[in-house]
Motif scaffolding. Structure first.
Motif, PDB file in Angstrom:
ATOM      1  N   SER A 193      79.721  65.436 -12.542  1.00 28.49           N
ATOM      2  CA  SER A 193      78.260  65.536 -12.525  1.00 28.49           C
ATOM      3  C   SER A 193      77.596  64.556 -13.483  1.00 28.49           C
ATOM      4  O   SER A 193      78.197  64.075 -14.449  1.00 28.49           O
ATOM      5  CB  SER A 193      77.826  66.962 -12.891  1.00 28.49           C
ATOM      6  OG  SER A 193      78.131  67.256 -14.244  1.00 28.49           O
ATOM      7  N   TRP A 194      76.335  64.268 -13.166  1.00 32.48           N
ATOM      8  CA  TRP A 194      75.432  63.495 -14.014  1.00 32.48           C
ATOM      9  C   TRP A 194      74.085  64.221 -14.009  1.00 32.48           C
ATOM     10  O   TRP A 194      73.780  64.959 -13.068  1.00 32.48           O
ATOM     11  CB  TRP A 194      75.200  62.095 -13.461  1.00 32.48           C
ATOM     12  CG  TRP A 194      76.367  61.168 -13.437  1.00 32.48           C
ATOM     13  CD1 TRP A 194      77.424  61.190 -12.567  1.00 32.48           C
ATOM     14  CD2 TRP A 194      76.588  60.054 -14.304  1.00 32.48           C
ATOM     15  NE1 TRP A 194      78.292  60.153 -12.845  1.00 32.48           N
ATOM     16  CE2 TRP A 194      77.799  59.442 -13.901  1.00 32.48           C
ATOM     17  CE3 TRP A 194      75.882  59.507 -15.383  1.00 32.48           C
ATOM     18  CZ2 TRP A 194      78.319  58.305 -14.541  1.00 32.48           C
ATOM     19  CZ3 TRP A 194      76.386  58.382 -16.016  1.00 32.48           C
ATOM     20  CH2 TRP A 194      77.605  57.795 -15.599  1.00 32.48           C
ATOM     21  N   THR A 195      73.287  63.983 -15.022  1.00 30.44           N
ATOM     22  CA  THR A 195      71.898  64.429 -15.005  1.00 30.44           C
ATOM     23  C   THR A 195      71.022  63.187 -14.970  1.00 30.44           C
ATOM     24  O   THR A 195      71.155  62.302 -15.829  1.00 30.44           O
ATOM     25  CB  THR A 195      71.558  65.288 -16.226  1.00 30.44           C
ATOM     26  OG1 THR A 195      72.369  66.465 -16.208  1.00 30.44           O
ATOM     27  CG2 THR A 195      70.089  65.695 -16.202  1.00 30.44           C
ATOM     28  N   THR A 196      70.180  63.095 -13.968  1.00 34.50           N
ATOM     29  CA  THR A 196      69.350  61.904 -13.796  1.00 34.50           C
ATOM     30  C   THR A 196      68.317  61.789 -14.912  1.00 34.50           C
ATOM     31  O   THR A 196      67.993  62.770 -15.586  1.00 34.50           O
ATOM     32  CB  THR A 196      68.645  61.920 -12.441  1.00 34.50           C
ATOM     33  OG1 THR A 196      67.755  63.043 -12.386  1.00 34.50           O
ATOM     34  CG2 THR A 196      69.650  62.015 -11.298  1.00 34.50           C
ATOM     35  N   GLY A 197      67.787  60.596 -15.082  1.00 34.71           N
ATOM     36  CA  GLY A 197      66.760  60.359 -16.097  1.00 34.71           C
ATOM     37  C   GLY A 197      65.371  60.564 -15.533  1.00 34.71           C
ATOM     38  O   GLY A 197      65.172  61.342 -14.592  1.00 34.71           O
ATOM     39  N   SER A 198      64.404  59.847 -16.079  1.00 35.77           N
ATOM     40  CA  SER A 198      63.013  60.003 -15.621  1.00 35.77           C
ATOM     41  C   SER A 198      62.787  59.351 -14.268  1.00 35.77           C
ATOM     42  O   SER A 198      61.791  59.618 -13.602  1.00 35.77           O
ATOM     43  CB  SER A 198      62.052  59.402 -16.648  1.00 35.77           C
ATOM     44  OG  SER A 198      62.322  58.021 -16.845  1.00 35.77           O
ATOM     45  N   ASP A 199      63.707  58.501 -13.849  1.00 37.85           N
ATOM     46  CA  ASP A 199      63.674  57.848 -12.538  1.00 37.85           C
ATOM     47  C   ASP A 199      62.382  57.075 -12.294  1.00 37.85           C
ATOM     48  O   ASP A 199      61.699  57.267 -11.294  1.00 37.85           O
ATOM     49  CB  ASP A 199      63.909  58.856 -11.405  1.00 37.85           C
ATOM     50  CG  ASP A 199      64.235  58.160 -10.082  1.00 37.85           C
ATOM     51  OD1 ASP A 199      64.604  56.972 -10.119  1.00 37.85           O
ATOM     52  OD2 ASP A 199      64.131  58.808  -9.022  1.00 37.85           O
ATOM     53  N   GLU A 200      62.061  56.189 -13.225  1.00 39.78           N
ATOM     54  CA  GLU A 200      60.984  55.235 -12.991  1.00 39.78           C
ATOM     55  C   GLU A 200      61.528  54.138 -12.070  1.00 39.78           C
ATOM     56  O   GLU A 200      62.618  53.615 -12.299  1.00 39.78           O
ATOM     57  CB  GLU A 200      60.511  54.627 -14.307  1.00 39.78           C
ATOM     58  CG  GLU A 200      59.986  55.659 -15.307  1.00 39.78           C
ATOM     59  CD  GLU A 200      58.794  56.440 -14.765  1.00 39.78           C
ATOM     60  OE1 GLU A 200      57.897  55.800 -14.183  1.00 39.78           O
ATOM     61  OE2 GLU A 200      58.781  57.676 -14.921  1.00 39.78           O
ATOM     62  N   ILE A 201      60.798  53.814 -11.024  1.00 39.49           N
ATOM     63  CA  ILE A 201      61.283  52.850 -10.034  1.00 39.49           C
ATOM     64  C   ILE A 201      61.504  51.479 -10.683  1.00 39.49           C
ATOM     65  O   ILE A 201      60.626  50.948 -11.365  1.00 39.49           O
ATOM     66  CB  ILE A 201      60.290  52.727  -8.860  1.00 39.49           C
ATOM     67  CG1 ILE A 201      60.199  54.064  -8.123  1.00 39.49           C
ATOM     68  CG2 ILE A 201      60.701  51.602  -7.913  1.00 39.49           C
ATOM     69  CD1 ILE A 201      61.492  54.543  -7.502  1.00 39.49           C
ATOM     70  N   ARG A 202      62.700  50.928 -10.477  1.00 42.77           N
ATOM     71  CA  ARG A 202      63.042  49.607 -11.003  1.00 42.77           C
ATOM     72  C   ARG A 202      63.470  48.722  -9.845  1.00 42.77           C
ATOM     73  O   ARG A 202      64.316  49.121  -9.048  1.00 42.77           O
ATOM     74  CB  ARG A 202      64.199  49.707 -12.010  1.00 42.77           C
ATOM     75  CG  ARG A 202      63.868  50.555 -13.238  1.00 42.77           C
ATOM     76  CD  ARG A 202      65.112  51.204 -13.809  1.00 42.77           C
ATOM     77  NE  ARG A 202      65.789  51.989 -12.788  1.00 42.77           N
ATOM     78  CZ  ARG A 202      67.096  51.942 -12.545  1.00 42.77           C
ATOM     79  NH1 ARG A 202      67.870  51.148 -13.238  1.00 42.77           N
ATOM     80  NH2 ARG A 202      67.630  52.684 -11.604  1.00 42.77           N
ATOM     81  N   ASP A 203      62.884  47.554  -9.749  1.00 44.48           N
ATOM     82  CA  ASP A 203      63.203  46.633  -8.662  1.00 44.48           C
ATOM     83  C   ASP A 203      63.336  45.220  -9.208  1.00 44.48           C
ATOM     84  O   ASP A 203      62.339  44.608  -9.598  1.00 44.48           O
ATOM     85  CB  ASP A 203      62.117  46.675  -7.588  1.00 44.48           C
ATOM     86  CG  ASP A 203      62.403  45.725  -6.424  1.00 44.48           C
ATOM     87  OD1 ASP A 203      63.517  45.160  -6.384  1.00 44.48           O
ATOM     88  OD2 ASP A 203      61.522  45.562  -5.571  1.00 44.48           O
ATOM     89  N   PRO A 204      64.553  44.690  -9.259  1.00 49.87           N
ATOM     90  CA  PRO A 204      64.738  43.320  -9.765  1.00 49.87           C
ATOM     91  C   PRO A 204      63.919  42.281  -9.007  1.00 49.87           C
ATOM     92  O   PRO A 204      63.587  41.235  -9.565  1.00 49.87           O
ATOM     93  CB  PRO A 204      66.240  43.086  -9.580  1.00 49.87           C
ATOM     94  CG  PRO A 204      66.840  44.453  -9.634  1.00 49.87           C
ATOM     95  CD  PRO A 204      65.836  45.339  -8.960  1.00 49.87           C
TER      96      PRO A 204
END
Length: 546
Positions: free
Chosen positions: A425-436
């Motif tokens: 398992s992992w716990t996700t972060g704040s999940d701000e969209i990142r797009d290179p």
């Protein structure tokens, strides 16, 4: 978790009504309050509750919450339906050369590609998710005279870069050091694919090009695409912490891939300056080779362009080989020259690109194939819909989670050390969209998964198994195990089709391919071999249930 329990009740009823399609009786599930947390593979926002043949195709709750359901369905159609060679209308712009005409060709049922049969390499076969990997063995680099994803289809008057009928797949039997036998006498088989691609299969060779040095061809299958949005939501900091911990532990025989990480720091990260990006660096997390960073500029965002050669606003050029050989020899080909006038009249009826119309025929063809301002064939809205769908695919909930053999298998899976690489398992972060590529900069445009405990069973790190006829470089990212037990039901495959080239037809075969003396998983395989048959079967049942 109340919303999950409510949805579970609805979806369980839907699943029961759908089970007649699978011609079997549903297995009763316990009440939601009795379920362990690992049942919710994608957390509250990312779990779906079907185990039928369309289990990989469901939208997440995050899609619904964001009001993106119609966008998700629009994107689904772009994934499922073939692109066409026409220059107007829906799904236009296929070619001039391409790998497949639809995403579904490679991802049957939205899952991992199916194992391909011995014989010629047929990309028209639905479910053949295997791609040819052509590289030079002395340095493990992709050859420059074919595209990185080699193309074997073309739109007239252009000709196929590869002749598939000359490419041959053979399945070879392999005997390991234990003679393919457990101590209690149970046996298993192991096979691996061998690919032969003679030089005469290559278009430019037949036009006079001299291949500079020896090359090798391998198969790599597509990976299931459900749940990729959840993996994207794991924070960069947590990903780096995983690498740091493994480097500190020093348990792996082969260590970490120092091309990417060394002495607690990233050596190489992913960035994009070619399609509007500013070069910002991000940890690599997608593909076997870890060639891609955040999902918004990862394999799917790339494949919708380079598999089909369908242009969009940030990619107004053709995907071709890096050496320019296809352009050079196509421009000189009399057959291509003879048909180019009619072809370009369809592409550019208003003659808006002067270089495609003026000069010698060779110059005109070169100008078209190397153009950086091609007409836009996929709109920004369509591409956004596709990525809403891509990021919005849920993970099927675990199955049989209270079955005593599954629970036993889970305990053994951890006891013998499998969970070190297949981190549960992992716990996700704040999940701000990142797009290179800086195409997606607005969080509201895509579904998000902040602060979710998810159960993908992967450490997101590369390791080496030292398999016979191994993957290029030998380094391979740990593949997530979630949902893989539904592969046969969802894809229609006759076998389990595991590992990077679908060599493993069963879970047992996949496990035993980890057993080379130099493999990072060697100790776990030694312990697995010591288990009784009942315990080995329990491990398999657990793996097929997550």
């Amino acid at each position: 978790m109340k919303k999950i329990h409510y949805l579970f009740g609805i979806c369980l009823f839907t699943g029961l009504m759908s089970c007649s399609d699978d011609n079997n009786e549903p297995t009763p599930e316990p009440e939601p309050d009795e379920l362990p947390e690992w049942y919710y593979t994608g957390g509250e926002l990312g779990t779906a509750y079907l185990s039928t043949s369309n289990a990989f195709e469901q939208p997440t709750l995050a899609v619904e919450n964001a009001g993106l359901y119609q966008s998700f369905k629009n994107g689904e159609q772009l994934f499922e339906k073939p692109f066409m060679t026409n220059n107007s209308g829906v799904r236009k712009g296929l070619g001039p050369v391409y790998v497949r005409n639809s995403c579904m060709h490679c991802h049957p049922g939205y899952g991992h590609g199916r194992r391909i049969n011995a014989g010629s390499f047929n990309t028209n076969e639905i479910g053949n998710g295997c791609l040819l990997v052509v590289y030079t063995p002395d340095d493990n680099n992709y050859v420059s005279w074919l595209a990185g994803m080699p193309q074997s289809r073309a739109v007239a008057p252009f000709k196929n870069p590869l002749d598939e009928s000359k490419i041959n797949i053979t399945w070879k039997n392999y005997t390991d050091e234990w003679n393919n036998k457990f101590p209690d006498g149970e046996t298993y088989e192991l096979q691996y694919p061998e690919v032969t691609m003679p030089q005469e299969a290559v278009y430019v060779v037949n036009q006079g090009y001299q291949i500079p040095k020896e090359y090798v061809v391998k198969l790599e299958s597509t990976i299931g695409i459900y749940g990729t949005g959840l993996l994207d939501a794991i924070s960069d900091a947590d990903l780096k912490a995983q690498y740091t911990q493994q480097e500190k532990d020093g348990y792996m025989k082969n260590g970490l891939n120092t091309a990417f990480f060394k002495d607690g720091e990233w050596v190489s990260q992913y960035s994009n300056t070619a399609q509007g990006g500013d070069g910002t660096k991000y940890p690599r997390r997608y593909t076997y080779a870890l060639s891609r960073g955040p999902l918004q500029d990862a394999a799917g965002a790339n494949a919708i362009w380079n598999i089909t050669n369908v242009t969009r606003s940030d990619r107004r050029f053709h995907y071709l080989d890096g050496a320019g050989t296809y352009t050079e020899y196509s421009a000189k080909d009399p057959d291509v020259q003879a048909g180019f006038e009619a072809y370009i009249a369809q592409v550019d009826p208003n003659k808006e690109h002067p270089t495609w119309w003026n000069g010698t025929m060779e110059e005109r063809i070169k100008a078209y194939l190397t153009a950086k301002d091609l007409p836009i064939e996929m709109t920004d809205e369509e591409y956004t819909d596709l990525m809403v769908w891509h990021r919005g695919l849920a993970v099927p909930a675990a199955r049989n989670v209270t079955d005593k053999n599954v629970v036993k298998g889970k305990e053994l899976f951890e006891e013998i050390g499998c969970t070190y690489c297949h981190r549960p398992s992992w716990t996700t972060g704040s999940d701000e969209i990142r797009d290179p590529a800086k195409f997606f900069t607005d969080n509201s445009k895509l579904p998000r998964y902040p602060n979710q405990k998810i159960w993908p069973y992967t450490d997101m790190v590369q390791h080496k198994l030292h398999m016979e006829s191994d993957i290029r470089t030998g380094w391979c990212r740990t593949t997530p195990l979630w949902g893989r037990g539904l592969h046969q039901k969802c894809t229609g495959s006759a076998t389990s089709d595991r590992l990077h080239d679908c060599r493993a037809r069963t879970v047992i075969e996949a496990i035993m391919w980890h057993g080379n003396a130099q493999s990072d998983a060697r100790r776990s395989i030694e312990k697995f071999r010591e288990l009784s048959k009942a315990d080995r079967d329990a491990v398999v049942k657990f793996i097929d249930s997550i």
